[in-house]
Design an enzyme around this catalytic site. Structure first.
Site, PDB file in Angstrom:
ATOM      1  N   ASN A   9       0.857  -1.187   0.000  1.00 53.47           N
ATOM      2  CA  ASN A   9       0.000   0.000   0.000  1.00 53.47           C
ATOM      3  C   ASN A   9       0.899   1.245   0.000  1.00 53.47           C
ATOM      4  O   ASN A   9       1.480   1.591   1.027  1.00 53.47           O
ATOM      5  CB  ASN A   9      -0.887  -0.036   1.251  1.00 53.47           C
ATOM      6  CG  ASN A   9      -1.712   1.222   1.436  1.00 53.47           C
ATOM      7  OD1 ASN A   9      -1.814   2.050   0.542  1.00 53.47           O
ATOM      8  ND2 ASN A   9      -2.304   1.369   2.622  1.00 53.47           N
ATOM      9  N   LYS A  11       0.018   4.254  -0.242  1.00 55.29           N
ATOM     10  CA  LYS A  11      -0.656   5.431   0.333  1.00 55.29           C
ATOM     11  C   LYS A  11      -0.462   6.640  -0.599  1.00 55.29           C
ATOM     12  O   LYS A  11      -0.411   6.451  -1.813  1.00 55.29           O
ATOM     13  CB  LYS A  11      -0.160   5.686   1.761  1.00 55.29           C
ATOM     14  CG  LYS A  11      -0.247   4.411   2.614  1.00 55.29           C
ATOM     15  CD  LYS A  11      -0.036   4.629   4.076  1.00 55.29           C
ATOM     16  CE  LYS A  11      -0.153   3.285   4.800  1.00 55.29           C
ATOM     17  NZ  LYS A  11      -0.038   3.403   6.234  1.00 55.29           N
ATOM     18  N   HIS A  98      -9.334   0.954   5.310  1.00 57.68           N
ATOM     19  CA  HIS A  98      -8.045   1.186   5.964  1.00 57.68           C
ATOM     20  C   HIS A  98      -8.262   2.133   7.146  1.00 57.68           C
ATOM     21  O   HIS A  98      -9.106   3.036   7.074  1.00 57.68           O
ATOM     22  CB  HIS A  98      -7.051   1.786   4.966  1.00 57.68           C
ATOM     23  CG  HIS A  98      -5.659   1.820   5.507  1.00 57.68           C
ATOM     24  ND1 HIS A  98      -5.245   2.797   6.377  1.00 57.68           N
ATOM     25  CD2 HIS A  98      -4.618   0.970   5.359  1.00 57.68           C
ATOM     26  CE1 HIS A  98      -3.984   2.548   6.726  1.00 57.68           C
ATOM     27  NE2 HIS A  98      -3.585   1.444   6.116  1.00 57.68           N
ATOM     28  N   GLU A 100      -6.753   4.618   8.099  1.00 55.01           N
ATOM     29  CA  GLU A 100      -6.623   6.042   7.756  1.00 55.01           C
ATOM     30  C   GLU A 100      -7.914   6.569   7.113  1.00 55.01           C
ATOM     31  O   GLU A 100      -8.285   7.719   7.306  1.00 55.01           O
ATOM     32  CB  GLU A 100      -5.404   6.251   6.836  1.00 55.01           C
ATOM     33  CG  GLU A 100      -4.110   6.055   7.618  1.00 55.01           C
ATOM     34  CD  GLU A 100      -2.938   5.507   6.829  1.00 55.01           C
ATOM     35  OE1 GLU A 100      -2.960   5.554   5.589  1.00 55.01           O
ATOM     36  OE2 GLU A 100      -1.986   5.011   7.478  1.00 55.01           O
ATOM     37  N   GLU A 170      -5.074  -5.125  10.953  1.00 52.59           N
ATOM     38  CA  GLU A 170      -4.054  -4.091  11.116  1.00 52.59           C
ATOM     39  C   GLU A 170      -4.279  -3.345  12.425  1.00 52.59           C
ATOM     40  O   GLU A 170      -5.073  -2.388  12.468  1.00 52.59           O
ATOM     41  CB  GLU A 170      -4.120  -3.087   9.966  1.00 52.59           C
ATOM     42  CG  GLU A 170      -3.888  -3.699   8.603  1.00 52.59           C
ATOM     43  CD  GLU A 170      -3.348  -2.656   7.630  1.00 52.59           C
ATOM     44  OE1 GLU A 170      -2.248  -2.865   7.122  1.00 52.59           O
ATOM     45  OE2 GLU A 170      -4.007  -1.636   7.415  1.00 52.59           O
ATOM     46  N   GLY A 176       2.702   2.236  10.789  1.00 51.96           N
ATOM     47  CA  GLY A 176       3.629   3.352  10.595  1.00 51.96           C
ATOM     48  C   GLY A 176       4.363   3.759  11.857  1.00 51.96           C
ATOM     49  O   GLY A 176       4.997   4.808  11.891  1.00 51.96           O
ATOM     50  N   SER A 216       3.795  -2.189  10.364  1.00 50.58           N
ATOM     51  CA  SER A 216       5.256  -2.212  10.544  1.00 50.58           C
ATOM     52  C   SER A 216       5.905  -3.550  10.183  1.00 50.58           C
ATOM     53  O   SER A 216       6.853  -3.976  10.846  1.00 50.58           O
ATOM     54  CB  SER A 216       5.630  -1.778  11.965  1.00 50.58           C
ATOM     55  OG  SER A 216       5.190  -0.446  12.199  1.00 50.58           O
TER      56      SER A 216
HETATM   57  P1  PGA Z   1       3.061   0.251   7.720  1.00 50.01           P
HETATM   58  O1  PGA Z   1       1.581   0.446   7.146  1.00 50.01           O
HETATM   59  O2  PGA Z   1       3.613  -1.016   7.098  1.00 50.01           O
HETATM   60  O3  PGA Z   1       3.815   1.470   7.275  1.00 50.01           O
HETATM   61  O4  PGA Z   1       2.938   0.139   9.202  1.00 50.01           O
HETATM   62  C1  PGA Z   1       0.697  -0.625   7.010  1.00 50.01           C
HETATM   63  C2  PGA Z   1      -0.607  -0.152   6.426  1.00 50.01           C
HETATM   64  O5  PGA Z   1      -1.020   0.965   6.714  1.00 50.01           O
HETATM   65  O6  PGA Z   1      -1.256  -0.887   5.654  1.00 50.01           O
END
Ligand code: PGA
Length: 254
Positions: A9, A11, A98, A100, A170, A176, A216
């Site tokens: 992803n 983003k 997601h 976000e 997640e 992140g 992560s």
């Molecule tokens: P990350 O993000 O690997 O940077 O923690 C995962 C995600 O948001 O799908």
């Protein structure tokens, strides 16, 4: 159909030239180096889909996905993109829900249920994201919250349809942040989700669904997490922006 999947992803990152460079590197490394049969899905911003689709060409290892879509076929929804548009741009998958999108764009499980139904009608595979925030985990309420997310968004689907959905667990506190759930925490929640599906549908249905872990994931921890019996791969954010790291995560299945 349960498969091992590693989805990147991106983003809101990468200009078109940057995205093409990243995608070409990943496609070549995956074709040259990866021995396993995991599906690799590149998930760039909408505007790069067609450009990256032509780079993927006829690769049978690398697929294309989008980060969101609208719940209607077409119409006066300025700034939105439909499932049919994504399919016509070469996407086979779409991330829905997601954290976000939930946090910054107010997406609810009720809305996600509509989006999921609609994407399936358009032969697009939803990657449905669920997961708890830190305060929920600390209050030991994560199983209840995640089971509600799964119920509201998915449990109106028939057995035939729910097996087409990919789920990504997640934990928001791991996205992140550099803090990864331990392999045991991931396995525990994946088994919990699978069991919850088995109770509503049956064991065969639950066994057919790919459940990815996200938060992560890095080359250093991918092998341990992916080796858990109920973890079928990962949804990768930060590390998907580095071709070497992302490919090494795919190679964790070798
Ligand atoms: P990350 O993000 O690997 O940077 O923690 C995962 C995600 O948001 O799908």
């Amino acid at each position: 159909m349960r498969k091992n999947i590693v989805a990147g992803n991106w983003k809101m990152n990468c200009t078109l030239p940057e995205g093409k460079k990243l995608a070409s590197e990943v496609i070549h490394m995956v074709e040259d180096e990866v021995k396993n049969d995991a599906q690799v899905i590149l998930i760039p911003p909408f505007i790069h889909l067609t450009g990256i689709h032509s780079l993927i060409g006829s690769s049978n290892k690398v697929l294309l996905g989008a980060q969101n879509c609208h719940q209607s076929q077409s119409g006066a929804f300025t700034g939105e993109v439909s499932a049919a548009m994504l399919v016509s741009s070469g996407a086979t998958h779409v991330i829905l829900g997601h954290s976000e999108r939930r946090e910054y764009f107010g997406e609810t499980d009720e809305l996600l249920a509509e989006k999921i139904k609609f994407t399936l009608e358009n032969n697009l595979t939803p990657i449905f994201c669920c997961g708890e925030k830190l305060e929920v985990r600390e209050a030991n309420d994560h199983e209840r919250l995640v089971s509600l997310q799964v119920e509201k968004a998915l449990f109106n689907l028939s057995s035939e349809d729910i097996i087409k959905v990919v789920i990504a667990y997640e934990p928001v506190w791991a996205i992140g942040t550099g803090v990864t759930a331990s392999a045991e925490q991931a396995q525990e929640m994946h088994a919990f989700i699978r069991n919850h599906i088995a109770l509503k549908y049956d064991q065969e249905v639950a066994a057919e669904i790919s459940i990815l872990y996200g938060g992560s994931v890095k080359p250093e921890n991918a092998k341990e997490i992916f080796s858990q019996p109920d973890v079928d791969g990962g949804l990768i954010g930060g590390a998907s922006l580095k071709s070497r790291d992302f490919t090494n995560i795919v190679k964790a299945f070798d």
